[in-house]
Design an enzyme around this catalytic site. Structure first.
Site, PDB file in Angstrom:
ATOM      1  N   SER A 185       0.854  -1.178   0.000  1.00 39.99           N
ATOM      2  CA  SER A 185       0.000   0.000   0.000  1.00 39.99           C
ATOM      3  C   SER A 185       0.901   1.243   0.000  1.00 39.99           C
ATOM      4  O   SER A 185       1.841   1.311  -0.786  1.00 39.99           O
ATOM      5  CB  SER A 185      -0.969  -0.042   1.187  1.00 39.99           C
ATOM      6  N   ASP A 445      -8.384  -5.408  -6.666  1.00 42.64           N
ATOM      7  CA  ASP A 445      -8.051  -4.334  -5.741  1.00 42.64           C
ATOM      8  C   ASP A 445      -8.137  -2.997  -6.472  1.00 42.64           C
ATOM      9  O   ASP A 445      -7.409  -2.773  -7.443  1.00 42.64           O
ATOM     10  CB  ASP A 445      -6.646  -4.554  -5.185  1.00 42.64           C
ATOM     11  N   HIS A 472      -6.207  -6.463  -1.962  1.00 41.38           N
ATOM     12  CA  HIS A 472      -5.172  -5.532  -1.538  1.00 41.38           C
ATOM     13  C   HIS A 472      -4.086  -6.234  -0.714  1.00 41.38           C
ATOM     14  O   HIS A 472      -4.351  -6.785   0.351  1.00 41.38           O
ATOM     15  CB  HIS A 472      -5.836  -4.431  -0.702  1.00 41.38           C
TER      16      HIS A 472
END
Length: 510
Positions: A185, A445, A472
């Site tokens: 991320s 995602d 994710h």
């Protein structure tokens, strides 16, 4: 050593960006708790079976300059780190650097996850650094607006360079110790940027679900949510997304047509959504259920895409007879509230502003105020619903999501475009000038839209892996028997790249 006390930590997986409603934050908390328990269970099983050595993780604090770019400015900031020496083949073994992001790290950052499995195979020293202004890496007055100016990705990269020097001195490392960085991320972006800006220090990096392109109006997030809700491979269908469209149209009609009090009762709101900003909060929280189910599908969220679509298409056991899409959404929210033990939906915008204005430091969990500041100053990432592809309500506007920047931090809305543009110019957007970076994304995602999805053109350029049907940062987690074949194969491919990098580095050192 496996810790005997469970603390409230948020470790492997890995927060989504941009500001979201309370429901999304609740979903994230649950995902992190599930990942925590999985990691703990994995370690305990390994210890019982004798497969892993007892791991004595060392933690510590280093004191970084408050501003790396102004040597005349006094003041420091504490920064927490963890080290796991269990697998390290001293003195020349590689170093695997796990990069923290917008939440607290823990001992498990160097004890569990795919990067730890690879460290065991390659005899790597595992180190993890918490991001400045998050977790315990913050001064007591750090959340005051005037002090948040020292929170940025550029300062974070400078912290990582200083940490590189600290670890190198502490363990007497040399050019023979190959450093590889890992992050997912926002930390995935940091991993790629660290390699790009400091290639003489970091030999290679793995950037998982890394949205390296800053984007003010991230409307394509909800476009991908809609596409994933149609994906039959993960339990979606055209009927499902059509039902979502219909349900939100009915919600919007109720809120704007004078039936907001009844809508508040239907969805179990703590207070009636009589004000427009409270109605927007309600719609955001309803959308969050779908957004969270997609982003964290099969990764710990209570409701998967399959479950959500089963309910919304009237095929659930909880729905006994044919109902309108609005009524199915009411049932879905009731199921969510029951599973998360939420007595009512808090849709007060004033309460939300009050929470984000709180400058009391919280050393666990996600730093919501800090992260909102970074969206205003660097990244944007506001997940809007103003285009034709969004399956939710047009009430989720860019204006409604950015109005807190001036309210909380005194940052004019007019400056946000230039802030985001500078970030992309500085790092390169989704065409970063990097090499030997492996970008890994799941195709359901929504964040993959802002990452690197194609291979570079030369042998040593960046490589991309797009995993079908995964969410994710799924590749970063400890493998599970239930993992789909595509995820298992992607992990093998990552392992091949890491092994090749280390082999090439060893040859270069000779």
């Amino acid at each position: 050593m496996v810790p005997s006390t469970i603390r409230c930590v948020y470790l492997l997986l890995l927060i989504n960006f941009a500001y979201s409603g309370r429901v999304m934050r609740k979903i994230k908390e649950r995902v992190h708790q599930v990942q925590y328990q999985r990691a703990k269970h994995h370690l305990l099983l390994g210890a019982v079976a004798g497969r892993r050595p007892v791991m004595q993780v060392k933690g510590g604090i280093i004191h970084q300059p408050l501003d790396h770019f102004d040597s005349l400015l006094p003041g420091t900031i504490p920064q927490r780190f963890f080290v796991n020496e269990a697998y390290w083949q001293s003195p020349d073994g590689p170093v695997f650097l796990y990069i923290g992001g917008e939440s607290a790290i823990s001992e498990y950052s160097v004890q569990a996850g795919h990067h730890v499995s690879m460290a065991e195979e390659h005899g790597a020293l595992l180190v993890a650094l918490e991001h400045r202004f998050y977790g315990e890496s913050i001064n007591p007055d750090g959340l005051r607006t005037e002090n948040l100016r020292y929170l940025s990705s550029q300062q974070a990269l400078a912290d990582l360079v200083a940490f590189y020097d600290y670890i190198s001195d502490r363990y007497s490392l040399s050019h023979k110790n190959t450093w590889i960085s890992f992050g997912g991320s926002y930390p995935g972006s940091l991993s790629a940027w660290l390699r790009g800006k400091f290639p003489h220090l970091i030999y290679a990096s793995v950037a998982s679900s890394a949205p390296v392109k800053a984007k003010l109006d991230f409307s394509t997030y909800n476009k991908v949510v809609g596409e994933s809700l149609m994906d039959k491979g993960v339990g979606g269908s055209v009927e499902c997304v059509n039902a979502v469209w219909e349900a939100f149209a009915a919600v919007e009609a109720a809120l704007l047509g004078g039936n907001e009090t009844q809508a508040g009762k239907d969805f179990g709101c703590c207070t009636p959504p009589t004000k427009l900003e409270d109605q927007t909060e309600l719609v955001q929280n309803l959308a969050d259920i779908f957004m969270g189910s997609v982003q964290y599908n099969q990764e710990g969220a209570t409701l998967s895409i399959d479950k959500v679509c089963t309910i919304m298409t009237n095929k659930s056991e909880e729905i006994e007879e044919e109902e309108e899409a609005y009524d199915r959404l009411v049932k879905l929210v009731a199921i969510y509230r029951a599973s998360e033990e939420v007595p009512c939906l808090n849709i007060s915008h004033d309460h939300e502003v009050l929470e984000l204005s709180n400058t009391t430091v919280k050393t666990t969990g996600v730093g919501e105020r800090q992260w909102y500041y970074q969206t205003c100053t660097e990244f944007g990432y506001y997940q809007t619903c103003e285009d034709a592809f969004c399956p939710f309500s047009r009430m989720l506007t860019l204006k409604s999501q950015t109005e807190l920047c001036p309210l909380l931090f005194g940052i004019p809305q007019s400056s946000l475009h230039s802030n985001v543009a500078f970030t992309n110019k500085y790092y390169g957007g989704d065409h970063p000038q990097t090499h030997r970076v492996l970008y890994v994304n799941g195709d359901i995602d929504p964040w993959h839209e802002l990452s690197v999805l194609q291979n570079g053109t030369s042998v040593d350029r960046d490589r991309a892996i797009v995993i079908k049907g995964t969410a994710h940062c799924a590749n970063m987690n400890t493998p599970q028997a239930s993992d789909p074949p595509a995820l298992t194969e992607a992990r093998r491919e990552i392992e091949v790249h890491v092994a090749r990098w280390l082999k090439t580095a060893a040859w270069e050192h000779m």
